[in-house]
Design an enzyme around this catalytic site. Sequence first.
Site, PDB file in Angstrom:
ATOM      1  N   ALA A  32       0.860  -1.198   0.000  1.00  0.00           N
ATOM      2  CA  ALA A  32       0.000   0.000   0.000  1.00  0.00           C
ATOM      3  C   ALA A  32       0.896   1.249   0.000  1.00  0.00           C
ATOM      4  CB  ALA A  32      -0.945   0.001   1.194  1.00  0.00           C
ATOM      5  N   HIS A  37       6.846   5.959   1.558  1.00  0.00           N
ATOM      6  CA  HIS A  37       7.707   4.820   1.189  1.00  0.00           C
ATOM      7  C   HIS A  37       8.654   5.218   0.068  1.00  0.00           C
ATOM      8  CE1 HIS A  37       3.992   2.643   2.668  1.00  0.00           C
ATOM      9  NE2 HIS A  37       4.932   2.068   3.392  1.00  0.00           N
ATOM     10  N   GLU A 148      10.563   8.128  10.010  1.00  0.00           N
ATOM     11  CA  GLU A 148      10.482   8.654  11.382  1.00  0.00           C
ATOM     12  C   GLU A 148       9.040   8.832  11.855  1.00  0.00           C
ATOM     13  OE1 GLU A 148      13.023  12.101  11.015  1.00  0.00           O
ATOM     14  OE2 GLU A 148      14.713  10.995  11.886  1.00  0.00           O
ATOM     15  N   ASP A 150       7.014   6.452  12.274  1.00  0.00           N
ATOM     16  CA  ASP A 150       6.928   5.370  13.270  1.00  0.00           C
ATOM     17  C   ASP A 150       8.124   5.510  14.205  1.00  0.00           C
ATOM     18  OD1 ASP A 150       4.587   3.791  12.278  1.00  0.00           O
ATOM     19  OD2 ASP A 150       5.807   3.803  10.477  1.00  0.00           O
ATOM     20  N   VAL A 176       6.996  12.232   5.623  1.00  0.00           N
ATOM     21  CA  VAL A 176       6.505  12.918   4.416  1.00  0.00           C
ATOM     22  C   VAL A 176       5.040  13.279   4.672  1.00  0.00           C
ATOM     23  CG1 VAL A 176       6.110  12.743   1.931  1.00  0.00           C
ATOM     24  CG2 VAL A 176       8.089  11.614   2.962  1.00  0.00           C
ATOM     25  N   SER A 186      -0.473   4.496   5.058  1.00  0.00           N
ATOM     26  CA  SER A 186      -1.341   3.601   4.270  1.00  0.00           C
ATOM     27  C   SER A 186      -2.764   3.636   4.818  1.00  0.00           C
ATOM     28  CB  SER A 186      -0.812   2.171   4.327  1.00  0.00           C
ATOM     29  OG  SER A 186       0.537   2.170   3.941  1.00  0.00           O
ATOM     30  N   ARG A 187      -2.886   3.948   6.104  1.00  0.00           N
ATOM     31  CA  ARG A 187      -4.221   3.985   6.714  1.00  0.00           C
ATOM     32  C   ARG A 187      -5.065   5.156   6.230  1.00  0.00           C
ATOM     33  NH1 ARG A 187      -4.118   1.612  12.489  1.00  0.00           N
ATOM     34  NH2 ARG A 187      -2.405   0.153  12.313  1.00  0.00           N
TER      35      ARG A 187
END
Length: 283
Positions: A32, A37, A148, A150, A176, A186-187
């Site tokens: 996703a 990414h 960063e 997470d 980003v 992705s959520r």
Amino acid sequence: MDILRTVKEVQDVVSSMRLEDKTIGFVPTMGALHEGHFSLVRKCVADNDICIVSIFVNPTQFNNKEDLVKYPRNLGRDAQYLEKEGVNIIFAPSEDEIYPEPDTRQFDFGQIDKVMEGIHRPGHFNGVAQVVSRLFDIVKPDRAYFGEKDFQQLAIIRTMVKQLGLPVQIVPMPIVREESGLALSSRNERLTSEQKNIAVAISKTLSESRKWIAGCTVAEVVKNVTDTLNAYDELEVEYYEIVDGYTLQSISDWVDSDYIVGCIAVFCGEVRLIDNIVYKAKS
Ligand code: PAF
């Protein structure tokens, strides 16, 4: 670009690259893919001879099974993007390839997984450590790239690499954001457009809170951020903690650390979003 499905295929490619003295960069993902990414992938492609991206939705890190079922999956679309970015190999294994036997390892990260995500998502970081250590063992990268956003995951992975003595350099990359400030995730795909507009308040409030630190205590900033966000019907703050960026333990005074980060988890409707803000940068 090759899409490899088995551990053996990846190990064979990695061995032959090693014989040619090529450096290997690695971006582990759950697919996703979005611009967050791609920033990791671009840096990986730029820094290394070979860039390997894994796409594997890791069941052991989901403490909420519904989240696992709902996790967006679209290998075809992800692969198209990665090919354009110059990725050499996608590793998209099945669950049996990664876990031929159930992984029963229990990691001990001391206090850093006893706070924030560690409290609200029990077992999550153990699952992350299981899959990342397994992937590192297969890919044997020189460098691995993590976002960063997470923030706590990054600290866990650095600790795991130290504990296991793995010869991989962990490269952190900045969050980003959309133009609105919303941190990419992705959520976000699960938010309605109305919820997306409301979720912008998270980054906006965190950014505003930087102005409050001169005149407020740590506890007051925590309260102001929490109250501001909870005032929106759709938002519910799960936690907001202002922590020492190295130990991830809450601080009570702005002089308690020279590296201070505010970390937040907020439900927007049913979608759980995280974000963070650096109040005092690492010196
Ligand atoms: O950050 C993620 O997407 C996942 O936690 C990771 C690092 C790919 C492990 O499954």
